[in-house]
Design an enzyme around this catalytic site. Structure first.
Site, PDB file in Angstrom:
ATOM      1  N   ALA A   1      73.779  22.349  26.101  1.00 55.97           N
ATOM      2  CA  ALA A   1      72.889  21.728  25.125  1.00 55.97           C
ATOM      3  C   ALA A   1      72.507  20.317  25.544  1.00 55.97           C
ATOM      4  O   ALA A   1      71.369  19.880  25.333  1.00 55.97           O
ATOM      5  CB  ALA A   1      73.560  21.711  23.750  1.00 55.97           C
TER       6      ALA A   1
ATOM      7  N   HIS B   1      93.720  -2.329  23.186  1.00 57.78           N
ATOM      8  CA  HIS B   1      95.122  -1.887  23.287  1.00 57.78           C
ATOM      9  C   HIS B   1      95.719  -1.771  21.888  1.00 57.78           C
ATOM     10  O   HIS B   1      95.608  -2.694  21.088  1.00 57.78           O
ATOM     11  CB  HIS B   1      95.936  -2.874  24.109  1.00 57.78           C
ATOM     12  CG  HIS B   1      97.403  -2.528  24.149  1.00 57.78           C
ATOM     13  ND1 HIS B   1      97.892  -1.516  24.946  1.00 57.78           N
ATOM     14  CD2 HIS B   1      98.457  -3.044  23.461  1.00 57.78           C
ATOM     15  CE1 HIS B   1      99.201  -1.431  24.766  1.00 57.78           C
ATOM     16  NE2 HIS B   1      99.568  -2.344  23.867  1.00 57.78           N
TER      17      HIS B   1
ATOM     18  N   GLY C   1      77.998  35.154  31.726  1.00 57.64           N
ATOM     19  CA  GLY C   1      76.792  34.471  32.146  1.00 57.64           C
ATOM     20  C   GLY C   1      75.695  34.565  31.087  1.00 57.64           C
ATOM     21  O   GLY C   1      75.898  35.120  30.007  1.00 57.64           O
TER      22      GLY C   1
ATOM     23  N   GLY D   1      67.451  25.355  15.180  1.00 58.98           N
ATOM     24  CA  GLY D   1      68.826  25.111  15.614  1.00 58.98           C
ATOM     25  C   GLY D   1      69.231  25.964  16.789  1.00 58.98           C
ATOM     26  O   GLY D   1      70.141  25.611  17.534  1.00 58.98           O
TER      27      GLY D   1
ATOM     28  N   TYR E   1      83.604  27.553  30.364  1.00 60.84           N
ATOM     29  CA  TYR E   1      84.127  26.748  29.266  1.00 60.84           C
ATOM     30  C   TYR E   1      84.057  27.502  27.938  1.00 60.84           C
ATOM     31  O   TYR E   1      84.881  27.286  27.032  1.00 60.84           O
ATOM     32  CB  TYR E   1      83.379  25.413  29.179  1.00 60.84           C
ATOM     33  CG  TYR E   1      82.025  25.483  28.516  1.00 60.84           C
ATOM     34  CD1 TYR E   1      81.881  25.219  27.156  1.00 60.84           C
ATOM     35  CD2 TYR E   1      80.880  25.811  29.233  1.00 60.84           C
ATOM     36  CE1 TYR E   1      80.656  25.287  26.536  1.00 60.84           C
ATOM     37  CE2 TYR E   1      79.649  25.875  28.629  1.00 60.84           C
ATOM     38  CZ  TYR E   1      79.530  25.614  27.278  1.00 60.84           C
ATOM     39  OH  TYR E   1      78.303  25.693  26.663  1.00 60.84           O
TER      40      TYR E   1
END
Length: 470
Positions: free
Chosen positions: A319, A443, A270, A44, A182
């Site tokens: 990722a 819609h 970073g 993972g 982010y």
């Protein structure tokens, strides 16, 4: 080679079991290759254990705390301690799922440390046991780790990476975040929504400067509205412990003194590539001056037996990039010609509201020489966003007036992350405005915002043309 040394023969060896590594393993196993996947810890990678999954799980909790619906009166409380317990269960469940996939796909998973001994051999350390493997192909997918900022000093548990914040047992009353990516934005948004007083600081001239200017401006407006303070151009950062908190001092871009008291400082400065102790020089694998493994568009390194994917290659640490490159590397190892092009790599932020972007920004499109026309659609004009009680945000379409090519899609608002898939597909299909405007959109639905923005880009250009003629 030592006389009598036992060499185990392997087919495809993959070093690193994060998203890029395990996706490569599954792809290659589906082609019928005998795959050995090795990692120092459980599968993972950082994505599952401390990055993507924990940060998005907290973002889900943060968004639920702010939900509202007609006729409903909600009252909710949040426990970071309980959330951590729930997080561990989610991570364990996903981890178990990976082990099941490996078993089903007949992938051999081994915990240990691997390093190249030569161009076709790997040494594997498992506790006190050391083995030597030969291989036909290898894929390196060892990922990256948080860089430590230059101002960092040991301050007990007061200063830590943003990823470590998701292990806290309580929501900090005051939180200082250092960064302009982010990762920083998601942490700021989630912790503020869950009760922290958040102050973001960055040494860059603008926060989230890589975003399209219109979207970046709206993000900063939303942060200000939510009470998140942002300081840019920050220098001379010092940290001093004062009892149970820390005092952070610095100078901002205007030379103004900043002074903040916080329970904790989280940093995102970073990424550092996890290449140490891999013995890449023994395998004739070239690493460039920026400490990336040099690969071509097939993800092949300078050694034609060895491929690489993810954070250890040039490009953003995402990722989605690692997964794509892992699959491409596996394809080519298995004799299936495949390439990876990062031109239309989407970037998303699980903030409140969500942010998503793909393709050229308006500034980039103009710099590239396009005759740019843009179109905006505000989510407050979207019926479904209103029904959801989430009318904040907007979407922006960028197109070339001469060729009608769509160049970029940028969104902030509820549903932005799902919306960006349509923009990504349009760019990959070399779509023009008519391809985007003509199809039906449900819609009410968030997707109507894209059509309105594209239609508005046509009207915007017509209006600008008339004004120039006058």
């Amino acid at each position: 080679m030592v006389v009598g040394e036992l060499v185990y023969e392997k087919d495809l060896v993959i070093i690193g079991a994060g998203p890029g590594g395990y996706q490569a393993a599954i792809r290659a196993a589906n082609y019928g290759r005998d795959v050995t996947l090795i990692d120092r810890t459980e599968p993972g990678g950082e994505c599952l254990h401390s990055g993507c999954i924990p940060s998005k799980l907290l973002a889900v909790s943060a968004s639920k705390m702010n939900e509202a619906a007609p006729g409903l009166t909600l009252s909710a409380s949040f426990s970071m301690k309980q959330w951590n317990s729930d997080k561990k269960e989610v991570v364990k469940k996903l981890e178990t799922g990976l082990h099941s996939l490996f078993k089903t796909s007949k992938i051999e998973f081994i915990q240990g440390n691997a390093s190249f001994l030569s161009e076709e051999r790997i040494g594997v350390e498992q506790g006190e046991k050391f083995e030597v493997w030969s291989f036909n192909h290898a894929i390196v997918a060892t990922g990256s780790s948080p860089k430590i900022p230059s101002f960092y000093e040991e301050h007990s548990d007061f200063v830590q990476s943003v990823e470590d914040l998701y292990n806290l047992e309580r929501v900090p009353e005051t939180l200082v975040l250092y960064g302009s990516d982010y990762v920083t934005a998601e942490a700021a948004s989630s912790f503020q929504a869950l009760g922290s007083h958040v102050h973001v600081m960055t040494d860059e001239a603008s926060f989230l400067s890589e975003l399209d200017e219109t979207i970046g401006k709206e993000v900063r407006r939303q942060f200000k509205k939510q009470g998140i303070r942002v300081s840019t151009g920050v220098t001379n950062i010092t940290i001093n412990e004062e009892g149970s908190s820390i005092k952070v001092t610095a100078h901002d871009s205007k030379g103004k003194d900043l002074q903040m008291f916080a329970d904790i400082l989280g940093y995102s400065a970073g990424r550092r590539r996890n290449l140490e102790a891999l013995g890449l020089e023994n395998a004739r694998v070239k690493v460039n001056d920026d400490h990336f493994i040099t690969i071509d568009d097939s993800c092949q390194s300078s050694n034609d037996r060895i491929y690489a994917c993810g954070d250890i290659t040039n490009g953003p640490s995402l990722a989605v990039k690692a997964i794509k490159q892992g699959k491409v590397a596996a394809d080519n190892c298995c004799g299936v010609s495949s390439v990876c092009d990062l031109t239309f790599l989407p970037v998303v932020m699980h903030t409140l509201p969500q942010v998503a972007s793909v393709g050229l920004t308006e500034a980039e499109a103009k710099e590239a020489g396009y005759q740019v026309s843009t179109g905006l659609s505000h989510m407050r004009a979207n019926g479904y966003a209103t029904l959801q009680g989430q009318p904040e945000g907007l979407v922006k379409v960028i197109r070339d007036e001469e060729t009608h090519l769509l160049l970029g899609f940028h969104a902030i608002g509820s549903g932005a992350i799902e919306l960006i898939e349509k923009g990504t597909l349009a760019l990959e299909m070399v779509a023009r405005d008519e391809d985007f405007i003509y199809p039906f959109a449900p819609h009410p639905g968030f997707g109507e915002a894209w059509i309105e923005a594209a239609e508005n880009s046509l009207q915007t250009f017509k209006t600008e043309s008339k004004q120039k003629q006058r």
